[in-house]
Design a protein around this motif. Structure first.
Motif, PDB file in Angstrom:
ATOM      1  N   ASP A 117      -1.546  -3.066   2.283  1.00  0.00           N
ATOM      2  CA  ASP A 117      -2.593  -2.742   3.256  1.00  0.00           C
ATOM      3  C   ASP A 117      -2.203  -1.585   4.169  1.00  0.00           C
ATOM      4  N   GLU A 118      -1.034  -0.993   3.929  1.00  0.00           N
ATOM      5  CA  GLU A 118      -0.530   0.023   4.864  1.00  0.00           C
ATOM      6  C   GLU A 118      -0.466   1.420   4.271  1.00  0.00           C
ATOM      7  N   VAL A 119      -0.448   1.523   2.948  1.00  0.00           N
ATOM      8  CA  VAL A 119      -0.396   2.844   2.312  1.00  0.00           C
ATOM      9  C   VAL A 119      -1.500   2.945   1.270  1.00  0.00           C
ATOM     10  N   GLY A 120      -1.785   4.186   0.903  1.00  0.00           N
ATOM     11  CA  GLY A 120      -2.734   4.427  -0.166  1.00  0.00           C
ATOM     12  C   GLY A 120      -2.012   4.424  -1.502  1.00  0.00           C
ATOM     13  N   PRO A 121      -2.298   5.385  -2.379  1.00  0.00           N
ATOM     14  CA  PRO A 121      -1.606   5.430  -3.666  1.00  0.00           C
ATOM     15  C   PRO A 121      -0.099   5.558  -3.475  1.00  0.00           C
ATOM     16  N   LEU A 122       0.657   4.891  -4.325  1.00  0.00           N
ATOM     17  CA  LEU A 122       2.119   4.963  -4.253  1.00  0.00           C
ATOM     18  C   LEU A 122       2.657   5.204  -5.656  1.00  0.00           C
ATOM     19  N   ALA A 123       3.485   6.217  -5.797  1.00  0.00           N
ATOM     20  CA  ALA A 123       4.023   6.599  -7.098  1.00  0.00           C
ATOM     21  C   ALA A 123       5.540   6.577  -7.063  1.00  0.00           C
ATOM     22  N   VAL A 125       5.561   8.361  -2.163  1.00  0.00           N
ATOM     23  CA  VAL A 125       6.295   8.588  -3.406  1.00  0.00           C
ATOM     24  C   VAL A 125       7.716   8.107  -3.205  1.00  0.00           C
ATOM     25  N   VAL A 126       8.169   7.179  -4.037  1.00  0.00           N
ATOM     26  CA  VAL A 126       9.569   6.750  -4.063  1.00  0.00           C
ATOM     27  C   VAL A 126      10.289   7.646  -5.068  1.00  0.00           C
ATOM     28  N   VAL A 127      11.283   8.390  -4.616  1.00  0.00           N
ATOM     29  CA  VAL A 127      11.886   9.414  -5.467  1.00  0.00           C
ATOM     30  C   VAL A 127      13.391   9.192  -5.621  1.00  0.00           C
ATOM     31  N   PHE A 159      11.350   9.370 -19.124  1.00  0.00           N
ATOM     32  CA  PHE A 159      11.406   8.336 -18.083  1.00  0.00           C
ATOM     33  C   PHE A 159      11.574   8.943 -16.684  1.00  0.00           C
ATOM     34  N   ASN A 160      11.974  10.214 -16.598  1.00  0.00           N
ATOM     35  CA  ASN A 160      12.092  10.871 -15.298  1.00  0.00           C
ATOM     36  C   ASN A 160      10.744  11.394 -14.776  1.00  0.00           C
ATOM     37  N   ARG A 161       9.708  11.315 -15.590  1.00  0.00           N
ATOM     38  CA  ARG A 161       8.398  11.819 -15.181  1.00  0.00           C
ATOM     39  C   ARG A 161       7.615  10.744 -14.443  1.00  0.00           C
ATOM     40  N   PRO A 162       6.765  11.161 -13.501  1.00  0.00           N
ATOM     41  CA  PRO A 162       6.577  12.546 -13.102  1.00  0.00           C
ATOM     42  C   PRO A 162       7.713  13.037 -12.232  1.00  0.00           C
ATOM     43  N   LEU A 163       7.913  14.340 -12.214  1.00  0.00           N
ATOM     44  CA  LEU A 163       8.807  14.937 -11.243  1.00  0.00           C
ATOM     45  C   LEU A 163       8.117  14.946  -9.877  1.00  0.00           C
ATOM     46  N   LEU A 164       8.915  15.007  -8.821  1.00  0.00           N
ATOM     47  CA  LEU A 164       8.340  14.979  -7.475  1.00  0.00           C
ATOM     48  C   LEU A 164       7.320  16.089  -7.288  1.00  0.00           C
ATOM     49  N   ALA A 165       7.629  17.280  -7.806  1.00  0.00           N
ATOM     50  CA  ALA A 165       6.690  18.395  -7.662  1.00  0.00           C
ATOM     51  C   ALA A 165       5.337  18.065  -8.284  1.00  0.00           C
ATOM     52  N   GLU A 166       5.346  17.337  -9.401  1.00  0.00           N
ATOM     53  CA  GLU A 166       4.112  16.942 -10.052  1.00  0.00           C
ATOM     54  C   GLU A 166       3.396  15.832  -9.275  1.00  0.00           C
ATOM     55  N   ALA A 167       4.175  14.861  -8.810  1.00  0.00           N
ATOM     56  CA  ALA A 167       3.581  13.723  -8.104  1.00  0.00           C
ATOM     57  C   ALA A 167       2.889  14.160  -6.820  1.00  0.00           C
ATOM     58  N   LEU A 168       3.482  15.120  -6.108  1.00  0.00           N
ATOM     59  CA  LEU A 168       2.904  15.551  -4.836  1.00  0.00           C
ATOM     60  C   LEU A 168       1.559  16.251  -5.023  1.00  0.00           C
TER      61      LEU A 168
END
Length: 271
Positions: A167-173, A139-141, A187-196
């Motif tokens: 080829d090095e990571v799985g899902p990335l949000a 997750v890039v936050v 535009f701030n969604r998802p929040l980190l708490a939601e993404a995790l």
């Protein structure tokens, strides 16, 4: 002419020490004297908590330098998002200083969001954090805020990191740490708490990669990112969070900012 590396400012000593270390690194790379100056707050850190005396904040520092005869300043943005301070409030503070009678000119160098180096720095940080992991999610936050400009930069960086690390990571949000309330700030969604806790993220290893966050209350060991991760892990016991290093301390960031400073010093005009 005075040159300053400027961050948002923090009450955390670690944040100002990081600013000083980066200023010293840029000074060595560019061969130009660079001061460490925070936009706000850092002057409230007790001097005894800092290794090299009291912290400087921008308005009183500029005022003192102007009183001593300085008229020209070059500001290098550090841990400052592309909209945030530089886009509005910091410039307003500098304008208020000039309106109060302080006669000076200033300019900003390019920030990390202005070139193409940022996705490579974030990718390198994710790689470091994922070295012992097998295709973790990531997750890039960013901080999150009232403007969509930072969110657009965050999303662009996340897209490019996804391509670099295919080829090095799985899902990335891409996610924001927090957001003002109301539907207008979607535009701030998802929040980190939601993404995790989203499908594909909440059941294994996730690398949290901070963007434009300093070692202060947001990204420090006891900061908001760590708190959010602990709460998510409590809600999903299979989740394991790992934190990537900060963007601004990476050698590529220092090299980019030193080069941006050199280019600005060659520029013929000032603000």
């Amino acid at each position: 002419m005075k040159v300053a590396l400027v961050d948002n400012g923090s009450l955390e000593p670690a944040a100002h020490e990081a600013l000083r270390a980066a200023a010293a690194a840029i000074r060595a790379a560019a061969g130009v004297a660079v001061e460490a100056v925070s936009w706000r707050h850092s002057d409230r850190i007790a001097p005894g908590l800092l290794q090299d005396g009291p912290a400087r904040t921008l308005a009183p520092w500029v005022r003192a330098e102007v009183s001593a005869g300085e008229t020209e300043f070059v500001l290098v943005p550090f841990f400052i998002s592309p909209q945030g301070a530089i886009g509005s409030s910091l410039r307003a503070d500098l304008g208020a200083l000039r309106a109060s009678g302080a006669r000076f000119d200033y300019s900003f160098t390019a920030g990390l969001a202005d070139g193409n180096v940022l996705p490579w720095i974030v990718s390198a940080r994710v790689r470091e954090a994922a070295a012992a992991l097998r295709r973790p999610a990531a997750v890039v936050v960013d901080h999150g805020g009232p403007s969509g400009e930072s969110a657009r930069v965050r999303d662009r960086v996340a897209d490019e990191v996804r391509s670099i690390l295919a080829d090095e990571v799985g899902p990335l949000a891409a996610a924001s740490m927090e957001s003002p309330g109301g539907p207008g700030f979607g535009f701030n969604r998802p929040l980190l708490a939601e993404a995790l806790l989203a499908p594909g993220f909440g059941e294994g290893d996730v690398v949290v990669a901070p963007l434009f966050l300093s070692p202060g209350r947001h990204a420090g060991p006891g900061g908001d990112l760590a708190r959010i991760a602990r709460e998510a892990q409590a809600a999903s016991p299979g989740l394991r969070c790992h934190f990537a290093g900060l963007v601004g301390a990476h050698p590529l960031a220092i090299a980019f900012l030193a080069d941006a400073l050199a280019r600005e010093l060659r520029a013929p005009t000032r603000t």
